[in-house]
Design an enzyme around this catalytic site. Sequence first.
Site, PDB file in Angstrom:
ATOM      1  N   ASP A 112       0.857  -1.200   0.000  1.00 22.36           N
ATOM      2  CA  ASP A 112       0.000   0.000   0.000  1.00 22.36           C
ATOM      3  C   ASP A 112       0.889   1.244   0.000  1.00 22.36           C
ATOM      4  O   ASP A 112       2.095   1.144   0.229  1.00 22.36           O
ATOM      5  CB  ASP A 112      -0.936  -0.002   1.231  1.00 22.36           C
ATOM      6  CG  ASP A 112      -0.168   0.155   2.547  1.00 22.36           C
ATOM      7  OD1 ASP A 112       0.497   1.192   2.736  1.00 22.36           O
ATOM      8  OD2 ASP A 112      -0.232  -0.754   3.401  1.00 22.36           O
ATOM      9  N   GLY A 170       5.522  -3.780  13.266  1.00 18.50           N
ATOM     10  CA  GLY A 170       4.395  -4.514  12.695  1.00 18.50           C
ATOM     11  C   GLY A 170       4.751  -5.563  11.663  1.00 18.50           C
ATOM     12  O   GLY A 170       4.078  -5.678  10.648  1.00 18.50           O
ATOM     13  N   HIS A 212       8.698  -5.135  -1.469  1.00 17.96           N
ATOM     14  CA  HIS A 212       7.851  -6.190  -2.042  1.00 17.96           C
ATOM     15  C   HIS A 212       6.906  -5.660  -3.119  1.00 17.96           C
ATOM     16  O   HIS A 212       5.922  -6.319  -3.449  1.00 17.96           O
ATOM     17  CB  HIS A 212       7.060  -6.904  -0.925  1.00 17.96           C
ATOM     18  CG  HIS A 212       7.939  -7.729  -0.027  1.00 17.96           C
ATOM     19  ND1 HIS A 212       7.547  -8.173   1.214  1.00 17.96           N
ATOM     20  CD2 HIS A 212       9.209  -8.210  -0.211  1.00 17.96           C
ATOM     21  CE1 HIS A 212       8.537  -8.872   1.766  1.00 17.96           C
ATOM     22  NE2 HIS A 212       9.547  -8.902   0.923  1.00 17.96           N
ATOM     23  N   CYS A 241       1.492  -4.293 -22.503  1.00 18.38           N
ATOM     24  CA  CYS A 241       2.428  -3.185 -22.373  1.00 18.38           C
ATOM     25  C   CYS A 241       2.491  -2.404 -23.685  1.00 18.38           C
ATOM     26  O   CYS A 241       2.079  -2.907 -24.739  1.00 18.38           O
ATOM     27  CB  CYS A 241       3.821  -3.708 -22.006  1.00 18.38           C
ATOM     28  SG  CYS A 241       4.705  -4.450 -23.380  1.00 18.38           S
TER      29      CYS A 241
HETATM   30  C1  BJW Z   1       0.524  -5.254  14.621  1.00 15.95           C
HETATM   31  C2  BJW Z   1      -0.733  -4.717  14.571  1.00 15.95           C
HETATM   32  C3  BJW Z   1      -0.858  -3.427  15.078  1.00 15.95           C
HETATM   33  C4  BJW Z   1      -0.906  -6.644  13.744  1.00 15.95           C
HETATM   34  N1  BJW Z   1       0.203  -2.807  15.562  1.00 15.95           N
HETATM   35  N2  BJW Z   1       1.569  -4.626  15.121  1.00 15.95           N
HETATM   36  C5  BJW Z   1      14.145 -20.634   4.153  1.00 15.95           C
HETATM   37  C6  BJW Z   1      14.900 -19.794   4.956  1.00 15.95           C
HETATM   38  C7  BJW Z   1      15.059 -18.465   4.619  1.00 15.95           C
HETATM   39  C8  BJW Z   1      14.464 -17.927   3.491  1.00 15.95           C
HETATM   40  C9  BJW Z   1      13.720 -18.767   2.705  1.00 15.95           C
HETATM   41  C10 BJW Z   1      13.571 -20.100   3.016  1.00 15.95           C
HETATM   42  N3  BJW Z   1      12.783 -20.662   2.071  1.00 15.95           N
HETATM   43  C11 BJW Z   1      12.436 -19.704   1.165  1.00 15.95           C
HETATM   44  C12 BJW Z   1      13.003 -18.537   1.554  1.00 15.95           C
HETATM   45  C13 BJW Z   1      12.883 -17.233   0.895  1.00 15.95           C
HETATM   46  C14 BJW Z   1      11.484 -16.646   0.999  1.00 15.95           C
HETATM   47  C15 BJW Z   1      10.999 -16.715   2.447  1.00 15.95           C
HETATM   48  O1  BJW Z   1      11.328 -15.872   3.270  1.00 15.95           O
HETATM   49  N4  BJW Z   1      10.171 -17.695   2.776  1.00 15.95           N
HETATM   50  C16 BJW Z   1       9.703 -17.844   4.161  1.00 15.95           C
HETATM   51  C17 BJW Z   1       8.238 -18.216   4.149  1.00 15.95           C
HETATM   52  C18 BJW Z   1      10.599 -18.832   4.862  1.00 15.95           C
HETATM   53  N5  BJW Z   1      11.601 -15.274   0.585  1.00 15.95           N
HETATM   54  C19 BJW Z   1      11.512 -14.926  -0.685  1.00 15.95           C
HETATM   55  O2  BJW Z   1      11.252 -15.723  -1.568  1.00 15.95           O
HETATM   56  C20 BJW Z   1      11.812 -13.482  -1.015  1.00 15.95           C
HETATM   57  N6  BJW Z   1      12.801 -13.443  -2.017  1.00 15.95           N
HETATM   58  C21 BJW Z   1      14.046 -13.917  -1.825  1.00 15.95           C
HETATM   59  O3  BJW Z   1      14.388 -14.452  -0.776  1.00 15.95           O
HETATM   60  O4  BJW Z   1      14.889 -13.737  -2.894  1.00 15.95           O
HETATM   61  C22 BJW Z   1      16.194 -14.323  -2.850  1.00 15.95           C
HETATM   62  C23 BJW Z   1      17.204 -13.587  -2.000  1.00 15.95           C
HETATM   63  C24 BJW Z   1      18.254 -14.300  -1.462  1.00 15.95           C
HETATM   64  C25 BJW Z   1      19.196 -13.674  -0.687  1.00 15.95           C
HETATM   65  C26 BJW Z   1      19.117 -12.318  -0.430  1.00 15.95           C
HETATM   66  C27 BJW Z   1      18.094 -11.621  -0.966  1.00 15.95           C
HETATM   67  C28 BJW Z   1      17.131 -12.262  -1.735  1.00 15.95           C
HETATM   68  C29 BJW Z   1      10.573 -12.797  -1.549  1.00 15.95           C
HETATM   69  C30 BJW Z   1       9.533 -12.599  -0.493  1.00 15.95           C
HETATM   70  C31 BJW Z   1       8.253 -12.054  -1.092  1.00 15.95           C
HETATM   71  C32 BJW Z   1       7.182 -11.823  -0.042  1.00 15.95           C
HETATM   72  N7  BJW Z   1       5.963 -11.536  -0.664  1.00 15.95           N
HETATM   73  C33 BJW Z   1       4.766 -11.276   0.148  1.00 15.95           C
HETATM   74  C34 BJW Z   1       3.521 -11.196  -0.802  1.00 15.95           C
HETATM   75  C35 BJW Z   1       3.661 -10.133  -1.869  1.00 15.95           C
HETATM   76  C36 BJW Z   1       3.215  -8.775  -1.399  1.00 15.95           C
HETATM   77  C37 BJW Z   1       1.707  -8.718  -1.154  1.00 15.95           C
HETATM   78  O5  BJW Z   1       0.936  -9.435  -1.791  1.00 15.95           O
HETATM   79  O6  BJW Z   1       1.295  -7.902  -0.297  1.00 15.95           O
HETATM   80  O7  BJW Z   1       4.948 -10.083   0.925  1.00 15.95           O
HETATM   81  S1  BJW Z   1       4.444 -12.521   1.383  1.00 15.95           S
HETATM   82  C38 BJW Z   1       3.813 -11.428   2.603  1.00 15.95           C
HETATM   83  O8  BJW Z   1       4.661 -11.533   3.777  1.00 15.95           O
HETATM   84  C39 BJW Z   1       3.998 -10.007   2.018  1.00 15.95           C
HETATM   85  C40 BJW Z   1       4.560  -9.291   3.216  1.00 15.95           C
HETATM   86  O9  BJW Z   1       5.267  -8.136   2.808  1.00 15.95           O
HETATM   87  C41 BJW Z   1       5.430 -10.333   3.884  1.00 15.95           C
HETATM   88  C42 BJW Z   1       5.724 -10.043   5.327  1.00 15.95           C
HETATM   89  O10 BJW Z   1       4.565 -10.070   6.106  1.00 15.95           O
HETATM   90  P1  BJW Z   1       4.415  -9.061   7.335  1.00 15.95           P
HETATM   91  O11 BJW Z   1       4.394  -7.684   6.863  1.00 15.95           O
HETATM   92  O12 BJW Z   1       5.412  -9.400   8.370  1.00 15.95           O
HETATM   93  O13 BJW Z   1       2.920  -9.411   7.818  1.00 15.95           O
HETATM   94  P2  BJW Z   1       2.408 -10.543   8.814  1.00 15.95           P
HETATM   95  O14 BJW Z   1       0.948 -10.686   8.630  1.00 15.95           O
HETATM   96  O15 BJW Z   1       3.217 -11.763   8.713  1.00 15.95           O
HETATM   97  O16 BJW Z   1       2.709  -9.949  10.272  1.00 15.95           O
HETATM   98  C43 BJW Z   1       2.044  -8.799  10.750  1.00 15.95           C
HETATM   99  C44 BJW Z   1       2.577  -8.518  12.149  1.00 15.95           C
HETATM  100  O17 BJW Z   1       1.989  -7.299  12.583  1.00 15.95           O
HETATM  101  C45 BJW Z   1       2.218  -9.603  13.183  1.00 15.95           C
HETATM  102  O18 BJW Z   1       3.396  -9.981  13.877  1.00 15.95           O
HETATM  103  C46 BJW Z   1       1.230  -8.908  14.127  1.00 15.95           C
HETATM  104  O19 BJW Z   1       1.422  -9.260  15.496  1.00 15.95           O
HETATM  105  C47 BJW Z   1       1.558  -7.451  13.920  1.00 15.95           C
HETATM  106  N8  BJW Z   1       0.416  -6.572  14.068  1.00 15.95           N
HETATM  107  N9  BJW Z   1      -1.605  -5.674  13.996  1.00 15.95           N
HETATM  108  C48 BJW Z   1       1.403  -3.467  15.565  1.00 15.95           C
HETATM  109  N10 BJW Z   1      -2.080  -2.832  15.082  1.00 15.95           N
END
Ligand code: BJW
Length: 239
Positions: free
Chosen positions: A98, A180, A113, A140
């Site tokens: 957003d 968050g 992201h 495109c």
């Molecule tokens: C509050 C609140 C309030 C609530 N006040 N707090 C094994 C080990 C390590 C890595 C990997 C692995 N296997 C695979 C990977 C890599 C993979 C990965 O991490 N996978 C995991 C599942 C293990 N990552 C990738 O593939 C990434 N790319 C990559 O690694 O490339 C290679 C590379 C290698 C080396 C260096 C660099 C790069 C790409 C990741 C893409 C993520 N995409 C998403 C979806 C797309 C965007 C979208 O549609 O919106 O992105 S997934 C989703 O999760 C989204 C978010 O940005 C992301 C993070 O989520 P976030 O923001 O943390 O949200 P929540 O819901 O999880 O948490 C919210 C928190 O807020 C909670 O804790 C609540 O308590 C809190 N909260 N209300 C304060 N009012």
Amino acid sequence: MSVNQYKKIVVLTGAGVSAESGIRTFRDKDGLWEKYKLEDVASVDGYKKNPDLVLDFYNKRRQDFCRKEIKPNAAHYALVELEQQFSGEFLLVTQNIDNLHEQAGSKNVIHMHGELLKARCPESNQVIQCTDDQSRDDLCTCCQYPSALRPHIVWFGEMPLGLDIIYHHLSQADLFIAIGTSGTVYPAAGFVEEAKSVGAYSIELNLDPSEIHSHFDQVVQGKATELVPKLVSSLLNGA
Ligand code: BJW
């Protein structure tokens, strides 16, 4: 704690910072991953298998986001104040797609992201504004043989955006603040260790302790709209 003791601040935000603006998080109760399978809608394979499902997922989120009641909240505004008042370097890295940080007035923002209100040509990587629903017929205009535009989103398995700049700032940061985010998605979840390796002080502000809370010097639990203004005020007023 005073902001004057720091020269470079990096802030990382996640879905929790926008939760109180009415945008659903991913992994909380009622979060997006309760309704959708992550691998279906947020992976390259999912998009190849069923592009319409993925486009529909982002169309619905875009429509939801464009509702007039979705506005930046006190946490977004407090970060603007910190950026404006801080005399050192400030970088805001958001995992959110957003644009509430920009709506509030933040300037130096990286959307690692991607962005919901943009689409991208998969061949040339040219990025265009996209405020309406996207369909497979949207082509495109940059290529000789036009390609179907895709959402400007980083899915699992894809390289996040702006990493060179982010790691450069982390390598010089003396204060790192995560707000968050559940700390489950890499490389963002590894930023705290990166910052700590160069001696930065680290603070986590989150409703619940994240998966990586033990890496932080200070962990504060609560709502972003309460904790972020409080932290910014104590940084700026030296309390
Ligand atoms: C509050 C609140 C309030 C609530 N006040 N707090 C094994 C080990 C390590 C890595 C990997 C692995 N296997 C695979 C990977 C890599 C993979 C990965 O991490 N996978 C995991 C599942 C293990 N990552 C990738 O593939 C990434 N790319 C990559 O690694 O490339 C290679 C590379 C290698 C080396 C260096 C660099 C790069 C790409 C990741 C893409 C993520 N995409 C998403 C979806 C797309 C965007 C979208 O549609 O919106 O992105 S997934 C989703 O999760 C989204 C978010 O940005 C992301 C993070 O989520 P976030 O923001 O943390 O949200 P929540 O819901 O999880 O948490 C919210 C928190 O807020 C909670 O804790 C609540 O308590 C809190 N909260 N209300 C304060 N009012």
